[in-house]
Design a protein around this motif. Sequence first.
Motif, PDB file in Angstrom:
ATOM      1  N   PHE A  36       0.862  -1.176   0.000  1.00 24.83           N
ATOM      2  CA  PHE A  36       0.000   0.000   0.000  1.00 24.83           C
ATOM      3  C   PHE A  36       0.895   1.221   0.000  1.00 24.83           C
ATOM      4  CE2 PHE A  36       0.314  -2.042   4.118  1.00 24.83           C
ATOM      5  CZ  PHE A  36       1.005  -1.103   4.870  1.00 24.83           C
ATOM      6  N   LEU A  52       1.739  -4.686   8.910  1.00 22.87           N
ATOM      7  CA  LEU A  52       0.573  -4.401   8.077  1.00 22.87           C
ATOM      8  C   LEU A  52       0.683  -5.095   6.715  1.00 22.87           C
ATOM      9  CD1 LEU A  52      -0.054  -0.609   8.789  1.00 22.87           C
ATOM     10  CD2 LEU A  52      -1.505  -2.529   9.461  1.00 22.87           C
ATOM     11  N   THR A  56      -1.868  -7.878   5.379  1.00 26.37           N
ATOM     12  CA  THR A  56      -2.581  -7.603   4.134  1.00 26.37           C
ATOM     13  C   THR A  56      -2.359  -8.705   3.110  1.00 26.37           C
ATOM     14  OG1 THR A  56      -2.382  -5.225   4.510  1.00 26.37           O
ATOM     15  CG2 THR A  56      -2.874  -5.950   2.257  1.00 26.37           C
ATOM     16  N   MET A  60      -5.105 -11.237   1.484  1.00 27.36           N
ATOM     17  CA  MET A  60      -5.302 -11.310   0.032  1.00 27.36           C
ATOM     18  C   MET A  60      -5.185 -12.742  -0.453  1.00 27.36           C
ATOM     19  SD  MET A  60      -3.110  -7.923  -1.007  1.00 27.36           S
ATOM     20  CE  MET A  60      -3.198  -8.203  -2.758  1.00 27.36           C
TER      21      MET A  60
END
Length: 545
Positions: A36, A52, A56, A60
């Motif tokens: 991100f 994070l 993430t 996914m």
Amino acid sequence: MSSSPTTSFPQPFWPQLLRVALLGTRQSGEPVPAVFDTATSSPEDREKQLLLAAGTLALMRRAGYQPPVAAPTPAPAPPDPVPPLGPLGKACLLRMLEDGQHTEMLPEYLEQVAAAGRRVPDTLLHLLLHHAASSSETAAVLAPVAGTRGRWLAALNPAWHTLLAAPSASDVLNLEPWETGTLPTRRTWLRARLEQDADAARALLLATLPTEPAKAQEAFLEILADCLHPDTEPVLETLLRARGQEVRRQAAALLVQLPGATLVERLWARAAPLLTVKRGLLGLGKITLEVTLPTTWDKSWLADGIEEKNDQYAYYSGTGNRATPLGPSAIRLGNILALLPPSRWTTHLDVSADDLLAAALASEWAVPMLPCWATSTLLHQDTDFAAAFLKLWLHQRPTLQKNHLDRNIDWAALTELLPAATRQQLLLKPMLLRVRRQEPRWTDDLLQLPTPWPHELTTEVLQSLSAKLTNSATLERFHTDLYQLSYFISQHLAPAIAPADATLVETTLLALPEVHSTFQNSIHTMLETLRFRAELDASLIEATS
């Protein structure tokens, strides 16, 4: 955390993420995977970024995320040697495809475009394909006018694949759609297979037809009607005992169309004693029909296609308010007559079709005889009886209406069975007299006529219509009849009217003074339709810009 993700993405990030985690965010100089936006993050947040990113990427992976794959750029469409329509044709198609005007003319127009050696302009192909996806009439005439670019465009959209791509030989030989597909899929596959190898497809169908559900049997019998063959008789005989009444009806109707079918002879053995002819002295004068109603029904009748109760022939007998429903015996008589070829009766009784129908009309059993002979005429495509019915309709209309026979018989279908020349020969003179004399119900008679009308009749009707629309007395008296007639002309006659008559309509109706508001929309629609039809004709010979 596993290092062998199940998807191709985020697999490229896992090794980088593991190296940073094992060495530590302070010791590793490798950046944290950019799952991100980290542009605003400070170096002190590397631990937070790592956690994070790990969370993430794991989420996914568990969600089965797949990265978007760029579709390959299709090869350009090949050039098309067929010239497209010009600006006028393009404008006409836009009115039909984009504005939704006159869409009922589109299939016929596309056939004319193909016959003129033209095609639909490239910029309108997407509109045409979108419309054809929901219109079987348009889809049926699509291929000749879509051109190479239309086929190229249809191949790029799954929703349009079947519009222009004919099933390949391998697709038709693959039995999976037939064995496991939905009913619409099986119907489509069967039709394609029949086109490639009718004998093999029919054999496959006949092997499974007796064990199919009733809805599937009905659907497949509709297809079988287009490829009847003597080898279908044993299976159709079996279906005379099917559980579904509609299946039994369809099977009986198909069987009697087979040359030499035993069902016809079994029916004739039951039917022949039921009707006899009584002639006048020395065999002269009108004939009369003597009718004996069938005996009590038993199960053996079912094997001959005769139902115990058959609402298909539950007509009303009698005149005016005294009409009553037919009884079971009369319905069974009608069932027999509707299946047997009507020519068997003229041969057996030694009478003409005209005399037989006239005698039936004079009989107390005009219903069910006439409606069921009309059904048989359509089933067996008997043009002699169709002509006899048309003459009966022209000369005995009041009697037919009094016995409710004007509603129980499909007069339009019987008329369409005749060649155009025969129809004009039979209809022109009587209808001209009716219009000129303003006989009762003349407008009703006109509504039954096939289009296009002969030029002489069109002229007479338009002049009569014009006179009545400008006469306040006749307008009041014939208001409903004139409204029906003007609407019929705008909807049915105008699209098929000859060029010579189109000019006549324009000059006649444009010359009218202000008429009753009820007719304004019909007249406007009629004139607008004629003008549009003229534009369609002109577009076929227009040069391509």
